[in-house]
Design an enzyme around this catalytic site. Structure first.
Site, PDB file in Angstrom:
ATOM      1  N   LEU A 229       1.003  26.214  -2.343  1.00 32.32           N
ATOM      2  CA  LEU A 229       0.293  26.368  -1.069  1.00 32.32           C
ATOM      3  C   LEU A 229       0.904  27.451  -0.181  1.00 32.32           C
ATOM      4  O   LEU A 229       2.118  27.566  -0.065  1.00 32.32           O
ATOM      5  CB  LEU A 229       0.319  25.026  -0.317  1.00 32.32           C
ATOM      6  CG  LEU A 229      -0.274  23.844  -1.084  1.00 32.32           C
ATOM      7  CD1 LEU A 229      -0.189  22.570  -0.245  1.00 32.32           C
ATOM      8  CD2 LEU A 229      -1.705  24.104  -1.512  1.00 32.32           C
ATOM      9  N   HIS A 230       0.034  28.226   0.437  1.00 37.65           N
ATOM     10  CA  HIS A 230       0.456  29.265   1.389  1.00 37.65           C
ATOM     11  C   HIS A 230      -0.340  29.070   2.676  1.00 37.65           C
ATOM     12  O   HIS A 230      -1.118  28.105   2.795  1.00 37.65           O
ATOM     13  CB  HIS A 230       0.254  30.654   0.778  1.00 37.65           C
ATOM     14  CG  HIS A 230      -1.114  30.855   0.199  1.00 37.65           C
ATOM     15  ND1 HIS A 230      -2.254  30.911   0.974  1.00 37.65           N
ATOM     16  CD2 HIS A 230      -1.543  30.962  -1.090  1.00 37.65           C
ATOM     17  CE1 HIS A 230      -3.306  31.086   0.207  1.00 37.65           C
ATOM     18  NE2 HIS A 230      -2.910  31.093  -1.059  1.00 37.65           N
TER      19      HIS A 230
ATOM     20  N   SER B 209      -2.115  32.601  -4.099  1.00 40.65           N
ATOM     21  CA  SER B 209      -0.962  32.122  -4.876  1.00 40.65           C
ATOM     22  C   SER B 209      -0.559  33.179  -5.895  1.00 40.65           C
ATOM     23  O   SER B 209       0.611  33.285  -6.277  1.00 40.65           O
ATOM     24  CB  SER B 209      -1.309  30.821  -5.595  1.00 40.65           C
ATOM     25  OG  SER B 209      -1.807  29.903  -4.653  1.00 40.65           O
TER      26      SER B 209
ATOM     27  N   MET C  76      -4.049  36.455   1.480  1.00 46.50           N
ATOM     28  CA  MET C  76      -3.074  35.539   0.879  1.00 46.50           C
ATOM     29  C   MET C  76      -3.659  34.887  -0.371  1.00 46.50           C
ATOM     30  O   MET C  76      -4.829  34.497  -0.387  1.00 46.50           O
ATOM     31  CB  MET C  76      -2.680  34.479   1.895  1.00 46.50           C
ATOM     32  CG  MET C  76      -1.838  35.088   2.974  1.00 46.50           C
ATOM     33  SD  MET C  76      -0.924  33.857   3.888  1.00 46.50           S
ATOM     34  CE  MET C  76      -0.196  34.923   5.113  1.00 46.50           C
TER      35      MET C  76
ATOM     36  N   HIS D  95      -4.083  28.226   2.463  1.00 46.53           N
ATOM     37  CA  HIS D  95      -4.420  26.814   2.219  1.00 46.53           C
ATOM     38  C   HIS D  95      -4.232  25.999   3.496  1.00 46.53           C
ATOM     39  O   HIS D  95      -5.039  25.131   3.816  1.00 46.53           O
ATOM     40  CB  HIS D  95      -3.499  26.205   1.153  1.00 46.53           C
ATOM     41  CG  HIS D  95      -3.653  26.786  -0.214  1.00 46.53           C
ATOM     42  ND1 HIS D  95      -2.695  27.575  -0.789  1.00 46.53           N
ATOM     43  CD2 HIS D  95      -4.639  26.670  -1.118  1.00 46.53           C
ATOM     44  CE1 HIS D  95      -3.075  27.934  -2.001  1.00 46.53           C
ATOM     45  NE2 HIS D  95      -4.264  27.393  -2.225  1.00 46.53           N
TER      46      HIS D  95
END
Ligand code: PAF
Length: 278
Positions: free
Chosen positions: A30-31, A183, A181, A34
């Site tokens: 997760l970034h 993953s 962004m 998310h």
């Protein structure tokens, strides 16, 4: 929680108490992108379930299923800090038990853009989302605009299969230099990472051209290709202007259209998009 039964019981209790249930499906790693979907779900619902499940059926052979980034404990800490009420992290057998033999195929809008190159991908996504929706039974579910084709596929499936779920779209969250962004950004080496911001610069050039009056897709493509072409490590897989609902190609901008791009940096494939509005 690991099982559908556990999540089902919890959600049933919440629903009996009159709670509105929100759901954010993820594959983990997760970034901030998310987490912005999670914040949207928390604003729009009383209780939020986030799933973490790396769905094998949406990866083609030769894709990155084996190396897909995982950071389960960090993900749990981030979700707890965000205030999520339940994390559902089922095993592959829990989602696809022995004998499982159904596939959800959303035709038409899966045949352009990513669908041309990732043949089984959207069947895998639609099937797993249908299963997760049936387990979690949310009132709302949140998907990111970065995966614009996925969002369109899920909306079509929810309408066609009469799931009574509102699908909400979260904005694309970008790094300081504009890179969306993802993953998969973690696969980029430092030179690739530096050059990857060219994707956003290309899309921004398209927005600028449209604001100056350009309407013809081919001329927009030429300008975007010129910008992306300045990065020696970038290889464009596709660059296409499409209708944002049907994903069908658009030759001239008459109504808002989605300019979507997939670019390889080495083995890493990045996607991004922008809505062009005349
Ligand atoms: O966008 C993703 O992370 C995945 O495609 C999803 C929606 C969680 C389905 O596996």
């Amino acid at each position: 929680m690991r099982t559908a039964e556990q999540v089902g019981k919890l959600v049933d209790r919440w629903r009996s108490a009159g709670r509105r249930i929100g759901f954010v499906p993820t594959m983990g790693a997760l970034h901030k992108g998310h987490l912005s979907l999670v914040s949207l779900a928390l604003r729009e619902a009383d209780r939020v379930v986030v799933s973490i499940f790396v769905n094998p059926t949406q990866f083609g052979s030769g894709e990155d299923l084996g190396s897909y980034p995982g950071a389960f404990n960090e993900d749990l800490a981030k979700l707890e800090k965000a205030g999520v009420h339940c994390v559902f992290s089922p095993s592959v057998d829990e989602v696809f038990p022995d004998g499982f033999s159904t596939s959800v195929n959303v035709s038409g809008l899966t045949e352009t853009l990513c669908g041309k190159y990732r043949l089984e991908h959207f069947n895998g996504v639609a099937t797993v989302c249908a299963i997760l929706f049936s387990i979690v039974k949310p009132d709302i579910a949140v998907f990111g605009r970065k995966d614009a084709q996925q969002l369109a596929v899920i909306r079509r499936m929810v309408d066609d299969l009469r799931f009574s779920i509102d699908i909400l779209a979260g904005e694309i969250i970008r790094e300081c230099d504009g890179l969306a962004m993802s993953s998969r950004n973690s696969y980029l080496n430092s030179s690739e990472r530096k050059q990857a911001s060219v994707i956003y610069r290309g899309l921004s050039r398209a927005t600028e051209l449209v604001s100056e009056g350009e309407r013809v897709a081919e001329r927009i493509y030429d300008a975007v290709r010129e910008v992306i072409g300045t990065a020696p490590l970038a290889t464009i897989q596709y660059l296409e202007l499409v209708d944002p609902v049907t994903m069908m190609p658009v030759e001239k901008l008459t109504t808002p259209a989605l300019l979507a791009v997939a670019v390889y940096f080495g083995h890493t494939r990045l996607i991004d998009n922008v809505i062009l509005n005349r």
